[in-house]
Scaffold this motif. Structure first.
Motif, PDB file in Angstrom:
ATOM      1  N   THR A   1       7.865   5.122  -1.514  1.00  0.00           N
ATOM      2  CA  THR A   1       6.888   4.042  -1.619  1.00  0.00           C
ATOM      3  C   THR A   1       6.334   3.692  -0.247  1.00  0.00           C
ATOM      4  O   THR A   1       7.072   3.383   0.686  1.00  0.00           O
ATOM      5  CB  THR A   1       7.518   2.795  -2.259  1.00  0.00           C
ATOM      6  OG1 THR A   1       8.024   3.145  -3.545  1.00  0.00           O
ATOM      7  CG2 THR A   1       6.490   1.700  -2.406  1.00  0.00           C
TER       8      THR A   1
ATOM      9  N   LEU B   1       1.939  -1.463   1.720  1.00  0.00           N
ATOM     10  CA  LEU B   1       0.521  -1.770   1.612  1.00  0.00           C
ATOM     11  C   LEU B   1      -0.011  -2.379   2.908  1.00  0.00           C
ATOM     12  O   LEU B   1       0.742  -2.713   3.826  1.00  0.00           O
ATOM     13  CB  LEU B   1       0.292  -2.740   0.449  1.00  0.00           C
ATOM     14  CG  LEU B   1       0.656  -2.205  -0.938  1.00  0.00           C
ATOM     15  CD1 LEU B   1       0.503  -3.294  -1.975  1.00  0.00           C
ATOM     16  CD2 LEU B   1      -0.222  -1.002  -1.296  1.00  0.00           C
TER      17      LEU B   1
ATOM     18  N   PRO C   1       0.485  -6.072  -4.457  1.00  0.00           N
ATOM     19  CA  PRO C   1      -0.030  -4.904  -5.178  1.00  0.00           C
ATOM     20  C   PRO C   1      -0.957  -5.283  -6.334  1.00  0.00           C
ATOM     21  O   PRO C   1      -0.722  -6.273  -7.035  1.00  0.00           O
ATOM     22  CB  PRO C   1       1.245  -4.233  -5.717  1.00  0.00           C
ATOM     23  CG  PRO C   1       2.353  -4.765  -4.865  1.00  0.00           C
ATOM     24  CD  PRO C   1       1.955  -6.154  -4.483  1.00  0.00           C
ATOM     25  N   GLN C   2      -1.983  -4.483  -6.496  1.00  0.00           N
ATOM     26  CA  GLN C   2      -2.831  -4.597  -7.678  1.00  0.00           C
ATOM     27  C   GLN C   2      -2.147  -3.819  -8.806  1.00  0.00           C
ATOM     28  O   GLN C   2      -1.988  -2.605  -8.712  1.00  0.00           O
ATOM     29  CB  GLN C   2      -4.217  -4.024  -7.392  1.00  0.00           C
ATOM     30  CG  GLN C   2      -4.990  -4.782  -6.327  1.00  0.00           C
ATOM     31  CD  GLN C   2      -5.334  -6.192  -6.782  1.00  0.00           C
ATOM     32  OE1 GLN C   2      -5.803  -6.401  -7.899  1.00  0.00           O
ATOM     33  NE2 GLN C   2      -5.083  -7.165  -5.919  1.00  0.00           N
TER      34      GLN C   2
ATOM     35  N   HIS D   1      -6.013   0.682  -8.690  1.00  0.00           N
ATOM     36  CA  HIS D   1      -4.772  -0.078  -8.684  1.00  0.00           C
ATOM     37  C   HIS D   1      -3.695   0.607  -7.849  1.00  0.00           C
ATOM     38  O   HIS D   1      -3.692   1.828  -7.699  1.00  0.00           O
ATOM     39  CB  HIS D   1      -4.261  -0.289 -10.116  1.00  0.00           C
ATOM     40  CG  HIS D   1      -5.099  -1.248 -10.908  1.00  0.00           C
ATOM     41  ND1 HIS D   1      -6.341  -0.913 -11.391  1.00  0.00           N
ATOM     42  CD2 HIS D   1      -4.870  -2.538 -11.294  1.00  0.00           C
ATOM     43  CE1 HIS D   1      -6.849  -1.952 -12.043  1.00  0.00           C
ATOM     44  NE2 HIS D   1      -5.980  -2.945 -11.994  1.00  0.00           N
ATOM     45  N   ASP D   2      -2.805  -0.203  -7.324  1.00  0.00           N
ATOM     46  CA  ASP D   2      -1.674   0.318  -6.563  1.00  0.00           C
ATOM     47  C   ASP D   2      -0.542   0.768  -7.477  1.00  0.00           C
ATOM     48  O   ASP D   2       0.182   1.711  -7.152  1.00  0.00           O
ATOM     49  CB  ASP D   2      -1.138  -0.749  -5.613  1.00  0.00           C
ATOM     50  CG  ASP D   2      -2.198  -1.282  -4.680  1.00  0.00           C
ATOM     51  OD1 ASP D   2      -2.767  -0.477  -3.934  1.00  0.00           O
ATOM     52  OD2 ASP D   2      -2.472  -2.500  -4.716  1.00  0.00           O
TER      53      ASP D   2
ATOM     54  N   GLU E   1       3.719   9.553  -8.228  1.00  0.00           N
ATOM     55  CA  GLU E   1       2.755   9.018  -7.264  1.00  0.00           C
ATOM     56  C   GLU E   1       1.536   9.916  -7.189  1.00  0.00           C
ATOM     57  O   GLU E   1       1.620  11.132  -7.364  1.00  0.00           O
ATOM     58  CB  GLU E   1       3.383   8.867  -5.877  1.00  0.00           C
ATOM     59  CG  GLU E   1       3.762  10.192  -5.223  1.00  0.00           C
ATOM     60  CD  GLU E   1       4.306  10.020  -3.811  1.00  0.00           C
ATOM     61  OE1 GLU E   1       4.338   8.881  -3.312  1.00  0.00           O
ATOM     62  OE2 GLU E   1       4.703  11.041  -3.203  1.00  0.00           O
TER      63      GLU E   1
ATOM     64  N   THR F   1      -4.481   6.632   0.504  1.00  0.00           N
ATOM     65  CA  THR F   1      -3.728   5.572  -0.158  1.00  0.00           C
ATOM     66  C   THR F   1      -3.116   6.144  -1.435  1.00  0.00           C
ATOM     67  O   THR F   1      -3.499   7.228  -1.893  1.00  0.00           O
ATOM     68  CB  THR F   1      -4.611   4.370  -0.492  1.00  0.00           C
ATOM     69  OG1 THR F   1      -5.650   4.786  -1.400  1.00  0.00           O
ATOM     70  CG2 THR F   1      -5.225   3.780   0.761  1.00  0.00           C
ATOM     71  N   ARG F   2      -2.195   5.413  -2.009  1.00  0.00           N
ATOM     72  CA  ARG F   2      -1.464   5.952  -3.151  1.00  0.00           C
ATOM     73  C   ARG F   2      -1.494   5.009  -4.350  1.00  0.00           C
ATOM     74  O   ARG F   2      -1.614   3.790  -4.204  1.00  0.00           O
ATOM     75  CB  ARG F   2      -0.002   6.222  -2.766  1.00  0.00           C
ATOM     76  CG  ARG F   2       0.149   7.242  -1.653  1.00  0.00           C
ATOM     77  CD  ARG F   2       1.597   7.463  -1.277  1.00  0.00           C
ATOM     78  NE  ARG F   2       1.716   8.309  -0.091  1.00  0.00           N
ATOM     79  CZ  ARG F   2       2.858   8.655   0.472  1.00  0.00           C
ATOM     80  NH1 ARG F   2       4.007   8.251  -0.055  1.00  0.00           N
ATOM     81  NH2 ARG F   2       2.882   9.417   1.548  1.00  0.00           N
ATOM     82  N   CYS F   3      -1.375   5.624  -5.495  1.00  0.00           N
ATOM     83  CA  CYS F   3      -1.181   4.889  -6.747  1.00  0.00           C
ATOM     84  C   CYS F   3       0.153   5.350  -7.318  1.00  0.00           C
ATOM     85  O   CYS F   3       0.439   6.552  -7.371  1.00  0.00           O
ATOM     86  CB  CYS F   3      -2.309   5.184  -7.727  1.00  0.00           C
ATOM     87  SG  CYS F   3      -2.061   4.443  -9.372  1.00  0.00           S
ATOM     88  N   TYR F   4       0.962   4.400  -7.738  1.00  0.00           N
ATOM     89  CA  TYR F   4       2.284   4.698  -8.304  1.00  0.00           C
ATOM     90  C   TYR F   4       2.275   4.395  -9.789  1.00  0.00           C
ATOM     91  O   TYR F   4       1.756   3.352 -10.223  1.00  0.00           O
ATOM     92  CB  TYR F   4       3.361   3.876  -7.598  1.00  0.00           C
ATOM     93  CG  TYR F   4       3.452   4.165  -6.116  1.00  0.00           C
ATOM     94  CD1 TYR F   4       4.248   5.203  -5.639  1.00  0.00           C
ATOM     95  CD2 TYR F   4       2.700   3.424  -5.213  1.00  0.00           C
ATOM     96  CE1 TYR F   4       4.305   5.487  -4.279  1.00  0.00           C
ATOM     97  CE2 TYR F   4       2.751   3.699  -3.854  1.00  0.00           C
ATOM     98  CZ  TYR F   4       3.546   4.734  -3.395  1.00  0.00           C
ATOM     99  OH  TYR F   4       3.593   5.013  -2.053  1.00  0.00           O
TER     100      TYR F   4
ATOM    101  N   LEU G   1       6.649  -1.979  -1.748  1.00  0.00           N
ATOM    102  CA  LEU G   1       5.236  -1.991  -1.387  1.00  0.00           C
ATOM    103  C   LEU G   1       4.915  -3.103  -0.398  1.00  0.00           C
ATOM    104  O   LEU G   1       3.901  -3.059   0.299  1.00  0.00           O
ATOM    105  CB  LEU G   1       4.379  -2.156  -2.646  1.00  0.00           C
ATOM    106  CG  LEU G   1       4.275  -0.922  -3.549  1.00  0.00           C
ATOM    107  CD1 LEU G   1       3.710  -1.291  -4.902  1.00  0.00           C
ATOM    108  CD2 LEU G   1       3.411   0.143  -2.881  1.00  0.00           C
TER     109      LEU G   1
END
Length: 413
Positions: free
Chosen positions: A28, A31, A186-187, A251-252, A296, A303-306, A332
């Motif tokens: 992770t 942010l 986080p979003q 979104h995150d 992920e 940037t990453r989305c999980y 995060l």
């Protein structure tokens, strides 16, 4: 082989709970940060250290309602002093005390120059408008809050990663801190899969059920003071793919319920892999919640989305929120640590299971010892015992436990 140990908990490729948590923490990425007014930063995590720009107290002040006194030595009973004025809290004064003089003073008021001690009003006899007498022996520097005795200029007030609880907000406010740098929250998008969700009593005739997962997750985030977006999606590959693709751009975290096992309508995992998500783990040796999925996606801007896929049964969702979702959200925000497990005494025997179990239990102190006992109706489709439960307790895989053994648990709210 023991029939219990050869069941689904012994399935090849399952990882342990701790291994799953470690993978979340290892992969992770924290942010970005943002600056907030302190009074709007409750439940956030500091992104940098906070140092004091002031002394606390700001000035030497009286700790009580009484009399500031100037004496050359310890004060004996019946000693008299000349009263030369009064200082209220929040008011400045140019008064200066000389030996044998006193001034009426109130809690929090700045003590005048020359003060050697403060006499509480209950140990003072007022003889007339200009004279007081001390009724008890009184040492020097009593009931004086000295400048900087709690905090000095430049002192570290809070470390990076500090959780801003109510107490932390109050502490920083007292030190004059007005703005703080925190990790961005986080979003989060919540995706509830399944065609079986009922919207009315009439839907039961078609074999549908009421949805507990969306209200459960929304309440969980509300309890943390955060807002999330909730989406319901039909059990079709195209619908799931379109929604996951859309959410992964904005979104995150995508938190899903259901659709992560091996059924004909379990599309979350294959869709995520097809969209470029990298699987970090799938299936954990635990009960409830074995078909847990974590992946992920690295976007073009790095940037990453999980995606955290929880099973559909509500008890598994609840366990997943308390243990895995909370760990991911903290990571995060710069907090890469496992849940804060407590230790307690088990009050009864428990049979062995091939998987590690999370049992809903009740915990209370008995003669200084924290003790826990299991509640009935622990099946993964049941939630009614959450009316009594105040903790989740870890029961190790492959071990029968005896009364009096020490177990680990997590308090739930």
């Amino acid at each position: 082989m023991n029939s219990i140990m050869s069941g689904c908990g012994a399935e090849h490729g399952l990882i342990t709970v701790d291994q799953a948590l470690d993978l979340i923490l290892q992969h992770t990425q924290g942010l970005a940060t943002e600056s907030l007014e302190l009074n709007g930063a409750l439940n956030r995590y500091l992104a940098q250290e906070v140092y004091s720009a002031i002394n606390l107290p700001l000035f030497s002040q009286s700790a009580v309602d009484g009399y500031a006194i100037c004496a050359q030595s310890a004060i004996e009973p019946h000693s008299e002093f000349k009263l030369i004025g009064e200082i209220q809290a929040g008011h400045s004064s140019e008064l200066q005390l000389k030996a044998g003089q006193a001034v009426r003073i109130f809690t929090g008021a700045k003590i005048p120059f020359g003060t050697t001690t403060v006499a509480r009003q209950e140990m003072v006899n007022v003889l007339d408008s200009t004279r007081i007498a001390i009724t008890e022996h009184l040492h020097a520097n009593v009931d004086i809050r000295n400048v900087g005795e709690e905090i000095s200029v430049g002192q570290l007030l809070a470390h990076k990663g500090q959780f801003l609880s109510v107490g932390a907000i109050a502490s920083l406010s007292m030190a004059g801190i007005q703005n703080v740098e925190v990790f961005r929250y986080p979003q989060v998008a919540v995706v509830i899969t399944g065609d079986e969700v009922a919207s009315s009593i009439e839907d039961f005739a078609a074999g549908k059920i009421f949805d507990a997962n969306a209200p459960l997750i929304q309440a969980w985030f509300q309890n943390a003071g955060q807002q999330v977006e909730v989406f319901h999606v039909a059990d079709t590959e195209d619908a799931v793919k379109a929604l996951i693709q859309e959410l992964s751009d904005s979104h995150d975290v995508i938190l899903t319920t259901g659709g992560v096992s091996v059924g004909d309508y379990d599309f979350i995992r294959p869709v995520a892999l097809d969209l470029g998500f990298e699987q970090l783990f799938w299936k954990v040796k635990q009960k409830p919640g074995k078909p847990m999925f974590f992946a992920e996606l690295t976007r073009p801007d790095r940037t990453r989305c999980y995606l955290l896929g929880l099973p559909g049964n509500p008890a598994a969702v609840y366990v997943g929120m308390q243990i895995y979702t909370s760990t991911l959200l903290r990571a995060l925000q710069g907090q890469k640590q496992q849940p804060d497990w407590f230790s307690a005494v088990l009050t009864h025997e428990l049979k062995m299971d091939s998987r590690e179990r999370f049992l809903r239990m009740s915990a209370s102190f008995d003669q200084g010892l924290l003790k826990v006992w299991s509640l009935s109706k622990q099946q993964s489709h049941m939630l009614s015992n959450l009316m009594q439960a105040n903790c989740l307790v870890r029961i190790p895989a492959g071990a029968a436990l005896s009364k009096g053994q020490i177990v680990q648990g997590l308090f739930i709210h």
